[in-house]
Enzyme design. Structure first.
Site, PDB file in Angstrom:
ATOM      1  N   SER A 104       0.836  -1.192   0.000  1.00 24.38           N
ATOM      2  CA  SER A 104       0.000   0.000   0.000  1.00 24.38           C
ATOM      3  C   SER A 104       0.879   1.254   0.000  1.00 24.38           C
ATOM      4  O   SER A 104       1.744   1.407  -0.864  1.00 24.38           O
ATOM      5  CB  SER A 104      -0.974  -0.047   1.178  1.00 24.38           C
ATOM      6  OG  SER A 104      -1.994   0.922   1.043  1.00 24.38           O
ATOM      7  N   ASP A 117     -10.277  -4.588  -4.802  1.00 22.97           N
ATOM      8  CA  ASP A 117      -9.553  -3.441  -4.248  1.00 22.97           C
ATOM      9  C   ASP A 117      -9.748  -2.247  -5.173  1.00 22.97           C
ATOM     10  O   ASP A 117      -9.549  -2.353  -6.390  1.00 22.97           O
ATOM     11  CB  ASP A 117      -8.067  -3.787  -4.137  1.00 22.97           C
ATOM     12  CG  ASP A 117      -7.216  -2.645  -3.598  1.00 22.97           C
ATOM     13  OD1 ASP A 117      -7.784  -1.627  -3.156  1.00 22.97           O
ATOM     14  OD2 ASP A 117      -5.979  -2.795  -3.614  1.00 22.97           O
ATOM     15  N   HIS A 169      -8.066  -4.940  -0.491  1.00 26.35           N
ATOM     16  CA  HIS A 169      -6.899  -4.163  -0.076  1.00 26.35           C
ATOM     17  C   HIS A 169      -6.568  -4.488   1.381  1.00 26.35           C
ATOM     18  O   HIS A 169      -7.448  -4.610   2.224  1.00 26.35           O
ATOM     19  CB  HIS A 169      -7.221  -2.666  -0.205  1.00 26.35           C
ATOM     20  CG  HIS A 169      -6.024  -1.789  -0.086  1.00 26.35           C
ATOM     21  ND1 HIS A 169      -5.219  -1.493  -1.152  1.00 26.35           N
ATOM     22  CD2 HIS A 169      -5.497  -1.135   0.980  1.00 26.35           C
ATOM     23  CE1 HIS A 169      -4.245  -0.689  -0.759  1.00 26.35           C
ATOM     24  NE2 HIS A 169      -4.390  -0.459   0.543  1.00 26.35           N
TER      25      HIS A 169
END
Length: 310
Positions: free
Chosen positions: A152, A246, A276
């Protein structure tokens, strides 16, 4: 494929519980909730490593912590790992299980970076800390195949560190691992529209994270932020991990494609049925554990195809 049944149950629970959006909380509250969520996703037994050491190192205008994991079996590899959390949450504790798995799967020393976080330390401070940590790791553990990695927000930082080294003519990395990277600050993709609400990572919260990390909109065109439109030439072999449900999925797919078009060797590892943040779910969601194994196996194959460090 359908969304994973464990993830579906979590989404249903969240719909009933209705937690407050991150953008309505203070940074301290965001961090506390992220830490609590990570703790609930830990497995019962941590991955064994030979040694874990915390120390402080110097960055520009301040110091920060790094945590070093020595593997049980050492094959002369080094991973500098940048954690996720929207540039404002997460730390070496939330990602301790992930880094232990990385050390064990790759038989590598892992240096986990507790970079200073937004909004107290906006761009470029987290990136500068990542650069300093990668340099420190290379000096502390010389002569190793060095991988830069992150998930991320940390994946975005990892790519920024690779570009920094390339632009300065410094030694590159043997490989880079980017798991569900945020690559487009405009968040204009179809997957944002399809999965930006109701799939745990809310698009409006992600936009707010960008605002905390890069408060000046003029800076969001910087190559280390607008990763899709950066110069990708001369970057190391790359593994890109994405998740099916996601909002950032299409950005990761597009980034992998653009890296390949620039001549970079790329392995794209999708995670069917997942969302995610699945790396932090690897302790309790079997499909997340399998996806983590898949991305690390892709890194293993990538390292097997590049010359050994001397």
């Amino acid at each position: 494929m359908p969304i994973d049944r464990f993830i579906h149950a979590l989404i249903q629970w969240q719909a009933v519980d209705r937690p407050a959006p991150a953008r309505t909380l203070t940074p301290a509250e965001v961090r506390r909730r992220y830490t609590d969520s990570a703790a609930h996703s830990r497995g019962t037994a941590p991955e064994p490593v030979a040694e874990v050491t915390d120390r402080m190192i110097d960055g520009q205008g301040g110091s920060f912590r790094v945590r070093t994991y020595l593997p049980v079996t050492d094959r002369g590899r080094l991973v500098t790992y940048l954690h996720g959390g929207g540039w404002m949450a997460g730390d070496v504790d939330t990602h301790d299980p992930v880094c232990r798995r990385v050390a064990g799967a790759l038989d590598a020393v892992v240096v986990s970076v507790d970079y200073r976080r937004a909004p107290e330390h906006p761009f470029p401070v987290p990136l500068q800390d990542g650069i300093a940590a990668a340099d420190w790791a290379a000096a502390a553990f010389p002569g190793r195949d060095h991988v830069i990695a992150g998930d991320s927000a940390g994946a975005g930082l990892a790519l920024g560190i690779s570009m920094h080294r390339r632009d300065r003519g410094e030694p590159g990395f043997a490989a880079q691992l980017l798991v569900y990277p945020p690559a487009d600050p405009t968040m204009a993709s179809e997957s944002v529209r399809a999965y930006g609400t109701g799939y745990l990572a809310e698009a409006d919260d992600l936009r707010w994270y960008y605002e905390q990390y890069v408060p000046d909109p003029a800076h969001r065109t910087h190559p280390a932020i607008d990763l899709l439109n950066a110069d990708h030439r001369g970057l190391p072999p790359t593994v890109v991990g994405t998740a099916e449900f996601d909002g950032l999925r299409d950005e990761g797919v597009d980034l992998a494609s653009r890296l390949a078009a620039a001549g970079v060797s790329v392995r794209h590892v999708p995670a069917p049925g997942l969302v995610h943040g699945y790396l932090l779910m690897a302790g309790v969601v079997p499909a997340a554990s399998a996806a983590l194994r898949d991305v690390l196996e892709a890194v293993e194959r990538t390292l097997a195809s590049v010359p050994t460090a001397t």
